[in-house]
Design a protein around this motif. Structure first.
Motif, PDB file in Angstrom:
ATOM      1  N   ASP A  55       0.830  -1.209   0.000  1.00 28.37           N
ATOM      2  CA  ASP A  55       0.000   0.000   0.000  1.00 28.37           C
ATOM      3  C   ASP A  55       0.862   1.256   0.000  1.00 28.37           C
ATOM      4  N   LEU A  56       1.874   1.267   0.868  1.00 30.63           N
ATOM      5  CA  LEU A  56       2.736   2.449   0.985  1.00 30.63           C
ATOM      6  C   LEU A  56       3.456   2.762  -0.322  1.00 30.63           C
ATOM      7  N   ALA A  57       3.782   1.728  -1.071  1.00 31.18           N
ATOM      8  CA  ALA A  57       4.523   1.915  -2.323  1.00 31.18           C
ATOM      9  C   ALA A  57       3.730   2.688  -3.373  1.00 31.18           C
ATOM     10  N   ILE A  58       2.392   2.646  -3.290  1.00 28.38           N
ATOM     11  CA  ILE A  58       1.582   3.299  -4.327  1.00 28.38           C
ATOM     12  C   ILE A  58       0.599   4.326  -3.778  1.00 28.38           C
ATOM     13  N   GLU A  59       0.581   4.528  -2.472  1.00 27.24           N
ATOM     14  CA  GLU A  59      -0.429   5.404  -1.865  1.00 27.24           C
ATOM     15  C   GLU A  59      -0.416   6.826  -2.419  1.00 27.24           C
ATOM     16  N   ARG A  60       0.734   7.362  -2.705  1.00 27.83           N
ATOM     17  CA  ARG A  60       0.824   8.753  -3.163  1.00 27.83           C
ATOM     18  C   ARG A  60       0.119   8.987  -4.495  1.00 27.83           C
TER      19      ARG A  60
END
Length: 82
Positions: free
Chosen positions: A26-31
């Motif tokens: 999730d963190l890898a694509i959240e932005r």
């Protein structure tokens, strides 16, 4: 930004390592969706996972989780907190 708690069911026996891997996905694509995932919790016995995030919309949270490979079963807006 609004705060959301999403819930995933059916993740029976999830390990700490699997929870961490899902959170990192999730963190890898959240932005890309303007989402910031704050924390995740799991109960391996019930197979329930909860994720806390700040996001522009529930749809943005849904899209990140779907792209990361773990679609939530529920997304709840959290309008009040202390």
């Amino acid at each position: 930004m609004a705060t959301f708690m999403d819930v995933h069911h059916g993740m029976d026996g999830i390990t700490a390592e699997e929870l961490e891997a899902a959170h990192q996905a999730d963190l890898a694509i959240e932005r890309s969706e303007g989402v910031t995932f704050k924390q995740a919790w799991a109960d391996p016995a019930s197979g329930t996972v909860w994720c806390l995030s700040e996001a522009p919309s529930a749809d943005a949270v849904q899209r990140v989780h779907e792209r990361a490979g773990h679609k939530p079963d529920e997304i709840h807006s959290v309008p009040l907190s202390v």
